[in-house]
Design a protein around this motif. Structure first.
Motif, PDB file in Angstrom:
ATOM      1  N   ALA A 154       1.977  -4.671  22.751  1.00 24.65           N
ATOM      2  CA  ALA A 154       0.766  -3.437  22.673  1.00 24.65           C
ATOM      3  C   ALA A 154       0.329  -3.069  21.938  1.00 24.65           C
ATOM      4  N   ILE A 155      -0.766  -3.494  21.332  1.00 28.57           N
ATOM      5  CA  ILE A 155      -2.044  -3.188  20.929  1.00 28.57           C
ATOM      6  C   ILE A 155      -2.101  -1.976  20.066  1.00 28.57           C
ATOM      7  N   MET A 156      -2.482  -1.265  18.587  1.00 27.54           N
ATOM      8  CA  MET A 156      -3.261   0.113  18.189  1.00 27.54           C
ATOM      9  C   MET A 156      -3.812  -0.606  18.192  1.00 27.54           C
ATOM     10  N   ASP A 157      -4.649  -1.347  17.467  1.00 27.17           N
ATOM     11  CA  ASP A 157      -6.034  -0.882  16.604  1.00 27.17           C
ATOM     12  C   ASP A 157      -6.118  -2.651  16.724  1.00 27.17           C
ATOM     13  N   TYR A 158      -7.385  -3.444  16.796  1.00 30.73           N
ATOM     14  CA  TYR A 158      -7.652  -4.587  17.391  1.00 30.73           C
ATOM     15  C   TYR A 158      -8.126  -5.221  16.205  1.00 30.73           C
ATOM     16  N   TYR A 159      -8.564  -4.158  14.664  1.00 24.37           N
ATOM     17  CA  TYR A 159      -9.150  -4.757  13.790  1.00 24.37           C
ATOM     18  C   TYR A 159      -7.919  -4.377  12.364  1.00 24.37           C
ATOM     19  N   ASP A 160      -6.821  -3.866  13.204  1.00 28.73           N
ATOM     20  CA  ASP A 160      -5.969  -3.577  11.812  1.00 28.73           C
ATOM     21  C   ASP A 160      -4.601  -4.840  11.944  1.00 28.73           C
ATOM     22  N   VAL A 161      -3.696  -5.027  10.745  1.00 25.21           N
ATOM     23  CA  VAL A 161      -2.056  -5.431  10.894  1.00 25.21           C
ATOM     24  C   VAL A 161      -1.970  -5.310  10.141  1.00 25.21           C
ATOM     25  N   ASP A 162      -0.471  -4.811  10.761  1.00 33.43           N
ATOM     26  CA  ASP A 162       0.466  -4.448  10.825  1.00 33.43           C
ATOM     27  C   ASP A 162       1.371  -3.592   9.292  1.00 33.43           C
ATOM     28  N   PRO A 163       0.967  -2.643   9.097  1.00 29.62           N
ATOM     29  CA  PRO A 163       0.869  -2.181   7.911  1.00 29.62           C
ATOM     30  C   PRO A 163       3.188  -2.074   7.571  1.00 29.62           C
ATOM     31  N   ASP A 164       3.675  -2.731   8.558  1.00 25.62           N
ATOM     32  CA  ASP A 164       5.338  -2.877   7.870  1.00 25.62           C
ATOM     33  C   ASP A 164       4.854  -3.895   6.996  1.00 25.62           C
ATOM     34  N   MET A 165       4.194  -4.857   7.502  1.00 22.34           N
ATOM     35  CA  MET A 165       4.260  -6.025   6.802  1.00 22.34           C
ATOM     36  C   MET A 165       3.235  -6.365   4.953  1.00 22.34           C
ATOM     37  N   ALA A 166       2.861  -5.331   4.710  1.00 22.76           N
ATOM     38  CA  ALA A 166       2.119  -5.373   3.530  1.00 22.76           C
ATOM     39  C   ALA A 166       3.427  -4.563   2.181  1.00 22.76           C
ATOM     40  N   THR A 167       3.111  -5.307   1.357  1.00 23.60           N
ATOM     41  CA  THR A 167       3.462  -4.504  -0.130  1.00 23.60           C
ATOM     42  C   THR A 167       3.341  -3.310  -0.070  1.00 23.60           C
ATOM     43  N   ASP A 168       1.474  -3.602   0.418  1.00 25.06           N
ATOM     44  CA  ASP A 168       0.783  -2.028  -0.229  1.00 25.06           C
ATOM     45  C   ASP A 168       0.237  -1.525   0.752  1.00 25.06           C
ATOM     46  N   VAL A 169      -0.005  -1.099   2.193  1.00 23.86           N
ATOM     47  CA  VAL A 169      -0.335  -0.222   2.831  1.00 23.86           C
ATOM     48  C   VAL A 169      -1.545  -0.636   3.352  1.00 23.86           C
ATOM     49  N   THR A 170      -2.519  -0.473   1.740  1.00 19.91           N
ATOM     50  CA  THR A 170      -3.889   0.916   1.383  1.00 19.91           C
ATOM     51  C   THR A 170      -4.431  -0.846   1.450  1.00 19.91           C
ATOM     52  N   LYS A 171      -4.143  -1.876   1.181  1.00 19.29           N
ATOM     53  CA  LYS A 171      -4.258  -3.601   1.279  1.00 19.29           C
ATOM     54  C   LYS A 171      -4.240  -4.159   2.171  1.00 19.29           C
ATOM     55  N   ARG A 172      -3.641  -4.122   3.175  1.00 19.14           N
ATOM     56  CA  ARG A 172      -2.984  -5.016   4.030  1.00 19.14           C
ATOM     57  C   ARG A 172      -4.018  -5.676   4.618  1.00 19.14           C
ATOM     58  N   MET A 173      -5.107  -5.746   4.693  1.00 17.13           N
ATOM     59  CA  MET A 173      -5.537  -6.385   5.576  1.00 17.13           C
ATOM     60  C   MET A 173      -5.929  -7.637   4.248  1.00 17.13           C
ATOM     61  N   TYR A 174      -6.067  -7.246   2.531  1.00 14.56           N
ATOM     62  CA  TYR A 174      -6.388  -8.132   2.189  1.00 14.56           C
ATOM     63  C   TYR A 174      -5.121  -8.982   1.864  1.00 14.56           C
ATOM     64  N   GLU A 175      -4.242  -8.151   1.516  1.00 10.50           N
ATOM     65  CA  GLU A 175      -2.448  -9.599   1.734  1.00 10.50           C
ATOM     66  C   GLU A 175      -2.086 -10.541   3.321  1.00 10.50           C
ATOM     67  N   TYR A 176      -2.797 -10.267   4.329  1.00  7.88           N
ATOM     68  CA  TYR A 176      -3.384 -11.016   5.952  1.00  7.88           C
ATOM     69  C   TYR A 176      -3.652 -12.009   4.767  1.00  7.88           C
ATOM     70  N   GLU A 177      -5.127 -12.247   4.554  1.00 10.63           N
ATOM     71  CA  GLU A 177      -6.120 -12.550   4.084  1.00 10.63           C
ATOM     72  C   GLU A 177      -5.089 -13.965   2.803  1.00 10.63           C
ATOM     73  N   GLN A 178      -4.655 -13.254   2.361  1.00 10.87           N
ATOM     74  CA  GLN A 178      -4.229 -13.943   1.159  1.00 10.87           C
ATOM     75  C   GLN A 178      -3.330 -15.102   1.708  1.00 10.87           C
ATOM     76  N   LEU A 179      -2.716 -14.630   2.574  1.00 18.83           N
ATOM     77  CA  LEU A 179      -1.193 -15.065   3.671  1.00 18.83           C
ATOM     78  C   LEU A 179      -2.118 -16.463   3.936  1.00 18.83           C
ATOM     79  N   ILE A 180      -3.199 -16.349   4.496  1.00 25.12           N
ATOM     80  CA  ILE A 180      -4.404 -17.396   5.421  1.00 25.12           C
ATOM     81  C   ILE A 180      -4.439 -18.328   4.046  1.00 25.12           C
ATOM     82  N   ALA A 181      -5.218 -18.373   3.325  1.00 31.53           N
ATOM     83  CA  ALA A 181      -5.489 -18.439   2.114  1.00 31.53           C
ATOM     84  C   ALA A 181      -4.304 -19.718   1.925  1.00 31.53           C
TER      85      ALA A 181
END
Length: 561
Positions: free
Chosen positions: A90-117
């Protein structure tokens, strides 16, 4: 040639080490796994298990009962969320990632990019979800790129259907589901959810009254199909100026956005509910810019397989064919001879079929609803991973025998691991974060998974060899499945035993098999790759090969010419 082995992890569950495990609990009570919990040590263990790809499931921001308004993230109405954690589809925003999984919610996309790396550094390619058929009822992007118009922003809500609309609307009708929206899951009185006009629901309910068993938390996206015209259904894939539907353009933009993050492929949810014509358009557009991207489709109708492959899919789920059959054999509900009929049904697209034994939608092998024992799934693993050159996928926890018998909250005790609740999957906690707690049985199960999956890629007879089914010349076999793989230099003779007892089998190997695999007749000391024992074997069409296969296991005999 590499054989693709995909490790599916439900990302928010995977790294959760909070053992409270309270039913229907909040994130504060039960905790949640973070992107940062999936470190290099974890990823290298997955690689060592024999996997080539990791599918991070449930990454895109979806509906949730957790309040992140302090970070500018809109709060969701609790009556149209399934479970405290919400459905990842049930997607709320296709351009965002789930804040639940971020250590720092304001940097949640960066944390996902680091996971990919990190995954790439560990030697794993990355798959992520693309959910094209439906979005959350309250969908609104707060992270879309400048110049990108949001879904539904320009819709004419006076029309049930328009090729220019992103959603379908029920004229003049309020959303009126078959359940109460004035109370949350804890029974507290809340302001009822309102939606006027109501939008069509994700599982093709084109009315304002979805039921509690429908995908009521979602709304259907419009790809140019009018499901309710006078003829019942009509396709409108370009307007009078020759333009594709607006939804095609916007959803392709979303694919391009995520491809730019360096991922290697998309697993496309309910792909067959979206017209093949869109996929032909979108896959061509994406591959023009990112030619390495793979597309994996969740397609359940075998009559549609070839349409979606032609539309650009690299791989499709083989669920209603191979999965259902192997499950039935495992449960003693049909003969192993049926496996032959299933691979024959897709012989012309054999390399395009994705085999699996578990995923987030299916029941765990060890559950009371399936086999009741993880060990009973070992012969199914051997068959599914080694049968052909096509991909195989396993679900996190399968390698330790996760039972899926918890009643976590919205997801009751159904043999599945929840996708709706905050929870700690204890086998994963032990297997990746506290290995000293693993039982002897769990370690043994992990070992045989690793053996089989590594054989799939280290043995060229499997990763790049030919296949020959031995069942037609061994009609006496019903609880065993036998086949050969070979490349002219070496050969594997594989027998999976679905029986609860050790079985001595006598296999007839026809001359056609030996000739097809360019095998040399003679007496050999074959190496059994699971036990590491040598077995004397006479490879000839004139004399049966005789050996004992352990209960709920298999024999993989390697012969080098």
């Amino acid at each position: 040639m590499e054989k693709i082995i995909i490790y599916q992890m439900f990302t928010r569950l995977f790294g959760n080490k909070n053992v409270n495990r309270r039913v229907n609990a909040s994130i504060a009570e039960n905790g949640v796994g973070k992107f940062n919990d999936i470190d290099l040590t974890v990823l290298r263990r997955i690689k060592k298990l024999g996997c080539t790809h990791v599918w991070f499931t449930g990454v895109i921001r979806h509906g949730s009962a957790t309040d992140y308004t302090q970070y500018g993230i809109p709060k969701n109405h609790p009556a149209i969320i399934k479970g405290k954690a919400g459905s990842p589809y049930a997607i709320m925003d296709y351009y965002d990632v789930d804040p639940d999984m971020a250590t720092d919610v304001t940097k949640r996309m960066y944390e996902y990019e680091q996971l990919i790396a990190r995954a790439h550094k560990a030697g794993l390619k990355v798959i992520m979800d693309f959910v094209p058929n439906h979005v959350a009822r309250e969908y609104h992007s707060i992270c879309c790129q400048e110049g990108v118009k949001d879904l539904g922003a320009d819709d004419n809500k006076d029309w049930h259907f328009s090729v220019k609309n992103n959603f379908y609307y029920c004229w003049g009708q309020d959303f009126n589901p078959g359940f109460d929206t004035s109370h949350d899951s804890d029974g507290n009185t809340i302001e009822p959810y309102t939606e006027q006009p109501a939008k069509a629901t994700g599982n093709d309910v084109f009315s304002a009254q979805p039921g509690k068993n429908d995908w009521y938390e979602t709304v259907k996206l419009n790809y140019g199909i009018d499901y309710c015209d006078a003829g019942g259904r009509s396709e409108h894939f370009c307007d009078e100026e020759g333009n594709v539907p607006d939804t095609w353009f916007k959803m392709t933009q979303i694919l391009m956005f995520w491809a730019s993050k360096g991922i290697d492929g998309f697993r496309c949810d309910m792909a067959e509910m979206v017209p093949a014509a869109f996929w032909h358009y979108a896959t061509n557009e994406v591959r023009e810019a990112y030619p390495w991207i793979n597309f994996i489709g969740e397609v359940y109708d075998p009559n549609q397989y070839r349409n979606y492959i032609h539309a650009g899919f690299d791989y499709l789920y083989d669920k209603v064919g191979m999965y259902d059959t192997v499950r039935a054999v495992t449960c003693g509900q049909c003969s192993a001879q049926e496996i032959t009929r299933q691979w024959q049904a897709t012989e012309d697209i054999k390399d395009k079929m994705l085999y699996f034994l578990e995923n987030h939608d299916e029941q765990r092998i060890a559950s009371d609803f399936f086999a009741g024992s993880a060990e009973k799934g070992i012969p199914a693993l051997i068959v599914s991973a080694l049968l052909r050159n096509n991909p195989f996928m396993l679900y996190a926890g399968e390698e330790f025998g996760e039972k899926g018998m918890d009643a976590e909250g919205f997801s009751g005790c159904d043999g599945r691991t929840t996708i709706f609740d905050y929870w700690c999957v204890d086998t994963l906690r032990k297997g990746y974060y506290s290995r000293k707690e693993l039982s002897k049985e769990e370690k043994a199960l992990e070992k045989i998974h690793s053996q089989v999956l590594n054989i799939a890629n280290s043995e060229t007879s499997v990763s790049d060899g030919q296949f020959f089914d031995l069942m037609y010349v061994n009609p006496h076999l019903h609880k065993q499945y036998a086949f050969m793989r070979g490349n002219g230099k070496e050969m594997l003779l594989i027998t999976a035993n679905f029986s609860d007892s050790n079985e001595t089998v006598e296999l007839h190997i026809p001359a056609t098999a030996l000739d097809y695999l360019r095998a040399k007749r003679g007496k050999y000391k074959a190496k059994e790759l699971l036990s590491k024992k040598d077995i004397s074997l006479n490879l000839s069409e004139d004399k049966s090969a005789k050996f004992t296969v352990p209960a709920n296991s298999g024999v993989i005999l390697k012969i080098v010419f």
